[in-house]
Design a protein around this motif. Structure first.
Motif, PDB file in Angstrom:
ATOM      1  N   LEU A 627     -11.639   2.361  -2.103  1.00  0.00           N
ATOM      2  CA  LEU A 627     -11.169   2.966  -3.338  1.00  0.00           C
ATOM      3  C   LEU A 627     -10.251   2.009  -4.080  1.00  0.00           C
ATOM      4  O   LEU A 627      -9.746   1.037  -3.518  1.00  0.00           O
ATOM      5  N   VAL A 628     -10.001   2.319  -5.345  1.00  0.00           N
ATOM      6  CA  VAL A 628      -9.024   1.579  -6.118  1.00  0.00           C
ATOM      7  C   VAL A 628      -8.258   2.554  -6.992  1.00  0.00           C
ATOM      8  O   VAL A 628      -8.822   3.533  -7.504  1.00  0.00           O
ATOM      9  N   THR A 629      -6.967   2.316  -7.139  1.00  0.00           N
ATOM     10  CA  THR A 629      -6.172   3.069  -8.106  1.00  0.00           C
ATOM     11  C   THR A 629      -5.516   2.084  -9.071  1.00  0.00           C
ATOM     12  O   THR A 629      -5.036   1.022  -8.664  1.00  0.00           O
ATOM     13  N   TYR A 630      -5.543   2.463 -10.346  1.00  0.00           N
ATOM     14  CA  TYR A 630      -4.841   1.711 -11.391  1.00  0.00           C
ATOM     15  C   TYR A 630      -3.641   2.550 -11.812  1.00  0.00           C
ATOM     16  O   TYR A 630      -3.789   3.732 -12.164  1.00  0.00           O
ATOM     17  N   THR A 631      -2.472   1.960 -11.782  1.00  0.00           N
ATOM     18  CA  THR A 631      -1.275   2.738 -12.057  1.00  0.00           C
ATOM     19  C   THR A 631      -0.148   1.857 -12.575  1.00  0.00           C
ATOM     20  O   THR A 631      -0.146   0.644 -12.341  1.00  0.00           O
ATOM     21  N   ASN A 632       0.782   2.468 -13.296  1.00  0.00           N
ATOM     22  CA  ASN A 632       2.034   1.816 -13.655  1.00  0.00           C
ATOM     23  C   ASN A 632       3.212   2.499 -12.975  1.00  0.00           C
ATOM     24  O   ASN A 632       4.372   2.298 -13.355  1.00  0.00           O
ATOM     25  N   CYS A 633       2.901   3.331 -11.974  1.00  0.00           N
ATOM     26  CA  CYS A 633       3.943   4.001 -11.191  1.00  0.00           C
ATOM     27  C   CYS A 633       4.387   3.104 -10.034  1.00  0.00           C
ATOM     28  O   CYS A 633       3.669   2.188  -9.629  1.00  0.00           O
ATOM     29  N   GLU A 634       5.544   3.390  -9.502  1.00  0.00           N
ATOM     30  CA  GLU A 634       6.065   2.579  -8.394  1.00  0.00           C
ATOM     31  C   GLU A 634       5.253   2.766  -7.125  1.00  0.00           C
ATOM     32  O   GLU A 634       4.995   1.820  -6.376  1.00  0.00           O
ATOM     33  N   THR A 635       4.810   4.017  -6.901  1.00  0.00           N
ATOM     34  CA  THR A 635       4.136   4.365  -5.653  1.00  0.00           C
ATOM     35  C   THR A 635       2.970   5.297  -5.947  1.00  0.00           C
ATOM     36  O   THR A 635       3.030   6.094  -6.895  1.00  0.00           O
ATOM     37  N   VAL A 636       1.929   5.184  -5.148  1.00  0.00           N
ATOM     38  CA  VAL A 636       0.812   6.126  -5.221  1.00  0.00           C
ATOM     39  C   VAL A 636       0.582   6.716  -3.828  1.00  0.00           C
ATOM     40  O   VAL A 636       0.473   5.978  -2.844  1.00  0.00           O
ATOM     41  N   ASP A 637       0.534   8.047  -3.774  1.00  0.00           N
ATOM     42  CA  ASP A 637       0.165   8.755  -2.547  1.00  0.00           C
ATOM     43  C   ASP A 637      -1.275   9.228  -2.685  1.00  0.00           C
ATOM     44  O   ASP A 637      -1.669   9.730  -3.752  1.00  0.00           O
ATOM     45  N   ASN A 641      -8.292  16.557   0.528  1.00  0.00           N
ATOM     46  CA  ASN A 641      -8.227  17.985   0.867  1.00  0.00           C
ATOM     47  C   ASN A 641      -6.814  18.406   1.259  1.00  0.00           C
ATOM     48  O   ASN A 641      -6.585  19.039   2.303  1.00  0.00           O
ATOM     49  N   ASN A 642      -5.873  17.951   0.405  1.00  0.00           N
ATOM     50  CA  ASN A 642      -4.439  18.289   0.519  1.00  0.00           C
ATOM     51  C   ASN A 642      -3.746  17.642   1.721  1.00  0.00           C
ATOM     52  O   ASN A 642      -2.582  17.934   1.992  1.00  0.00           O
ATOM     53  N   LYS A 643      -4.451  16.765   2.430  1.00  0.00           N
ATOM     54  CA  LYS A 643      -3.826  16.042   3.538  1.00  0.00           C
ATOM     55  C   LYS A 643      -3.531  14.623   3.091  1.00  0.00           C
ATOM     56  O   LYS A 643      -4.419  13.904   2.636  1.00  0.00           O
ATOM     57  N   LYS A 644      -2.285  14.225   3.219  1.00  0.00           N
ATOM     58  CA  LYS A 644      -1.893  12.881   2.818  1.00  0.00           C
ATOM     59  C   LYS A 644      -2.502  11.863   3.779  1.00  0.00           C
ATOM     60  O   LYS A 644      -2.301  11.935   4.983  1.00  0.00           O
ATOM     61  N   ILE A 645      -3.249  10.900   3.202  1.00  0.00           N
ATOM     62  CA  ILE A 645      -3.912   9.907   4.060  1.00  0.00           C
ATOM     63  C   ILE A 645      -3.390   8.492   3.800  1.00  0.00           C
ATOM     64  O   ILE A 645      -3.856   7.542   4.422  1.00  0.00           O
ATOM     65  N   GLY A 646      -2.433   8.345   2.906  1.00  0.00           N
ATOM     66  CA  GLY A 646      -1.881   7.018   2.680  1.00  0.00           C
ATOM     67  C   GLY A 646      -0.904   6.979   1.528  1.00  0.00           C
ATOM     68  O   GLY A 646      -0.858   7.885   0.686  1.00  0.00           O
ATOM     69  N   SER A 647      -0.073   5.941   1.511  1.00  0.00           N
ATOM     70  CA  SER A 647       0.878   5.724   0.423  1.00  0.00           C
ATOM     71  C   SER A 647       1.050   4.215   0.261  1.00  0.00           C
ATOM     72  O   SER A 647       1.164   3.480   1.252  1.00  0.00           O
ATOM     73  N   GLN A 648       1.047   3.738  -0.999  1.00  0.00           N
ATOM     74  CA  GLN A 648       1.175   2.310  -1.253  1.00  0.00           C
ATOM     75  C   GLN A 648       2.085   2.056  -2.454  1.00  0.00           C
ATOM     76  O   GLN A 648       2.190   2.893  -3.359  1.00  0.00           O
TER      77      GLN A 648
END
Length: 802
Positions: A627-637, A641-648
């Motif tokens: 996967l890829v996320t594009y963001t200008n936020c400090e952190t992405v969680d 299915n409502n279960k947290k699987i990672g944070s970067q």
């Protein structure tokens, strides 16, 4: 955004009102688009007054005949596999007796190409270049209270003659300008603001007075109106002018507490220039301008009104997908609004002048413009190219050497009062840096432009050239050619920005053309480095900004049959591609996060493309995805299915491309949540969708009047209302009422459905766009019905019956 839109509407309404008023006053600016006759054929007799054109097709301009044809392998991919040809336009008209004694000119804002004109069988001129606005004085050739005939032969038969889709025909507006013999020339004011402070702006207005009459003495009265409509300055000058002469008159006015034009506050002032003889008004000429300062610093880059800002720019061609080159204003307004929404603030008119209406949009919506005159000067695309139809063609207009000076001047005179225009570009990718051809051309063309307008820098989109082993020599070559330019401008050359700064060339750098996703290295162009060229802008203070190639998909420049154009940050329909969200993260102050699933990885990607990715979460069981996320936020969680699987953290990804490796697919909802200071501020989710249940239809306006354009966005949805992107369906359209569908567009650059088909269209990634033009609305209902296989017909009332 609402304020910018309101400003644009005010300017358009004011302009329309002014035109309507002028039709009853001393100056008439007459819409000359209606009741033309057209034939895709070529005969010498078509220019004759007595020729019987009663069987010709009647149409309203603007018009592009190429886009009406079917795609064919027999045509050139450069022109999107569509034909050119030779066609004629004829128009008969009667002028009233009160036009006798007036000066009358015909103005064409764009004809592609090789336009030859006759009025009442008299030849009046030839305009070879297809993008430049032009006009002719036809006063002595006209009759009154009886029929006149204008004939235009358009020759676009030598195909291909352009690197991209050009369109064919009279694809922009036509005007009839009627004035007193003593008048301000069309595009005859030049407004600059040589001194600007918070307290006061000094305004210099140079007006070209033309007298096609006996010698006389007149007064020139000039008034300036603020954005709110209030008069803020006035100046009157007396002038004696001889018979059949033109002269320039300079006036100096002062505006107190000026409202500055900027990308955030695009304030527009209005100028009315009156020519008076005693108490008689001979002419009334309207101009608009903005009060602003521009500065280009060798070390710090670009300053607008003293503020150091970066150009967050895109390159745009003039076509709009299935509409071809004849693009309604509202289509461009929608497209520019979408660019503005991701933070874009600059446009390069690649590689030719845009329409006058487009330039006004840039003024009122707050875009900085690099205004470009031409693609090639006088050479083929590639000298000694192999026998390849993609390369081995003449891309430069063979008439450039005899016509360039008048074309450059026409565009400068037309566009010089636009505050959005901050750079003139004399050409694109003509010769490599340091070459004789590049230096000779820049010396000649740039100096000519400066002689007409010294208030803006002059550059060229200089060709990057071949890969080199000696970076120092390359940098020296760039500096050598750029001595004739006011800035250092390079296509795909941002990787040398730091080395250029070290040489202290005394000029700021701008990347006149950049890849959207990949980057090069100083030694290798096609290095496919996953690092946006925008990061070179951020890392180098002397780099003023860039113009991505391209901002919106365009037709043509196609090498392989089956592909009709090139993708951009947005597609033909104005729908965002994945990298639109990357640039929203770069350019926008709005917290954003966007989630995509990587598709099949290919060994070789086009440097102009992006990796394959999608938002389909209907995958085979036990699939492992990246996967890829594009963001200008400090952190992405990341949640499944409502279960947290990672944070970067974004800081761990210097290229702003936040990858998530080896995620185990499970049906349901995948969600990315962006956080700033530990607080969730935005999110993006993709979901497993069910079967097609319904079609959503959304129109971009509810208050509609005659002649309006309505964009209807259509999308496939499941029973829960989730958008379907992994399947497509064929849509069948029916429109009831006084309106017509002028385009169906899905954004798919490999869709060979003829653009002339206004009844059926496949969706692409579950979406489609329907563009409707309202007719002479008499309070009748206009209803759009759309049927998709497997679901009930959906209906949308565009205009309710009153």
């Amino acid at each position: 955004m609402k304020k910018i839109w309101a400003i644009f509407l005010i300017v358009i309404i004011a302009t329309a009102t002014a035109v309507a008023q002028k039709s009853h006053s001393v100056r008439v600016t007459k819409d000359f688009n209606n009741n033309w006759k057209f034939k895709l054929e070529d005969k010498a007799s078509f220019c004759e007054i007595a020729y019987d054109d009663s069987q010709w097709r009647v149409l309203t301009l603007p018009h592009d005949w190429s886009v009406e044809a079917n795609f064919s392998k027999e045509n050139s991919g450069r022109n999107a596999w569509l034909p050119g040809g030779i066609a004629w336009y004829r128009k008969s008209f009667v002028l009233p007796n009160n036009y006798k004694g007036k000066s009358i000119e015909i103005q064409f804002d764009g004809v592609y190409k090789n336009a030859t004109l006759w009025v009442n069988q008299h030849p009046i001129g030839i305009q070879h270049d297809g993008y430049t606005s032009f006009r002719y004085d036809i006063t002595e050739l006209l009759s009154f209270e009886q029929e006149n005939t204008i004939a235009v032969r358009v020759d676009n038969s030598n195909q291909p003659n352009c690197r991209w889709y050009s369109g064919s025909g009279i694809y922009r507006n036509v005007w009839l300008n009627v004035t007193s013999p003593t008048h301000i020339e069309t595009w005859g004011t030049f407004i600059t603001t040589p001194e600007v402070s918070e307290e006061e702006a000094k305004v210099k207005i140079v007006s070209t007075l033309k007298n096609m009459d006996e010698a006389k003495e007149v007064n020139i009265e000039t008034l300036i109106y603020a954005p709110n409509g209030k008069q803020v300055a006035i100046e009157t000058s007396a002038i004696k002018i001889g018979n059949y002469q033109s002269t320039d008159i300079s006036q100096f006015l002062s505006v107190k507490a000026p409202e500055l034009w900027s990308v955030a506050t695009p304030e527009i002032y209005r100028v009315i220039t009156y020519i008076k003889s005693g108490n008689e008004i001979l002419d009334e000429y309207e101009s608009t301008f903005g009060i602003r300062t521009i500065e280009f610093d060798a070390e710090k880059g670009f300053f607008l009104n003293g503020e150091n800002i970066k150009m967050k720019g895109v390159c745009l061609h003039h076509d709009a997908g299935s509409l071809g080159g004849a693009v309604p204003d509202e289509v461009w307004i929608r497209r520019l609004r979408k660019l503005k929404a991701i933070g874009c603030n600059a446009i390069r008119t690649a590689h030719n002048p845009a329409s006058p209406e487009f330039m006004t949009m840039c003024d009122t919506m707050g875009f900085l413009v690099m205004n470009e005159f031409v693609d090639k000067w006088n050479k083929p695309y590639r000298k000694n190219a192999p026998k390849d139809p993609f390369y081995n063609v003449q891309m430069a207009d063979p008439n450039f050497t005899v016509e360039w000076q008048q074309n450059y001047e026409q565009t400068i005179r037309r566009d010089r009062n636009h505050p959005s225009v901050i750079i003139w570009s004399v050409g694109n990718e003509n010769h490599p840096a340091g070459s004789i051809g590049q230096n000779d051309g820049l010396r000649r063309y740039a100096s000519f432009v400066r002689s007409l307008d010294p208030s803006r820098p002059v550059i060229s989109g200089m060709e990057r050239g071949k890969d080199v082993k000696n970076v120092d020599k390359k940098v020296d070559d760039i500096i050598e050619s750029c001595k004739y330019m006011d800035l250092i401008g390079m296509n795909y050359g941002e990787q040398w920005c730091s080395a250029l700064a070290d040489k202290k060339p005394g000029k700021a750098f701008v990347s006149t053309e950049s890849y959207r996703y990949y980057n090069s290295t100083p030694l290798k162009r096609y290095a496919n480095v996953e690092r946006s060229p925008w990061l070179d802008v951020i890392d180098n203070e002397n780099n003023m900004g860039l113009f991505l190639w391209p901002g919106i998909a365009y037709l043509g420049e196609s090498r392989n049959w089956g592909r009709i154009g090139s993708d951009g940050v947005f597609d033909f329909a104005g729908f965002p591609n994945p990298d639109a969200y990357l640039y929203k993260a770069f350019w926008s102050e709005e917290p954003t996060v966007h989630l995509e699933v990587y598709g099949k990885k290919t060994e070789k990607m086009s440097q102009w493309g992006i990796p394959e990715m999608h938002q389909n979460w209907n995958l085979p069981k036990d699939t492992i995805v990246n996967l890829v996320t594009y963001t200008n936020c400090e952190t992405v969680d990341l949640y499944l299915n409502n279960k947290k699987i990672g944070s970067q953290n974004l800081s761990d990804f210097p290229n702003w491309i936040m990858n998530w490796q080896n995620v185990n697919y499970q049906p349901g909802i995948l969600k990315a949540v962006g956080k700033i200071n530990g607080k969730a501020v935005c999110e993006c989710e993709i979901a497993t969708v069910g079967k097609l249940h319904h079609l959503e239809m959304n129109a971009d306006k509810s208050q509609v009047k005659s002649g309006d354009i309505i964009h209807v966005e259509l999308s496939l949805h499941d029973k829960k209302g989730r958008g379907i992107t992994n399947a497509d369906g064929e849509l069948h359209f029916k429109l009831e009422g006084n309106a017509q569908i002028i385009a169906l567009e899905n954004g798919n650059s490999s869709d060979l459905t003829p653009f002339s088909n206004k009844k059926t269209k496949m969706t692409h990634k579950g979406r489609c766009l329907c563009i409707v033009k309202v007719g002479d609305n008499k309070n009748e209902e206009v209803k759009l019905s759309v049927k998709c296989t497997g679901i009930n017909t959906q209906q949308l009332v565009l205009i309710e019956k009153k």
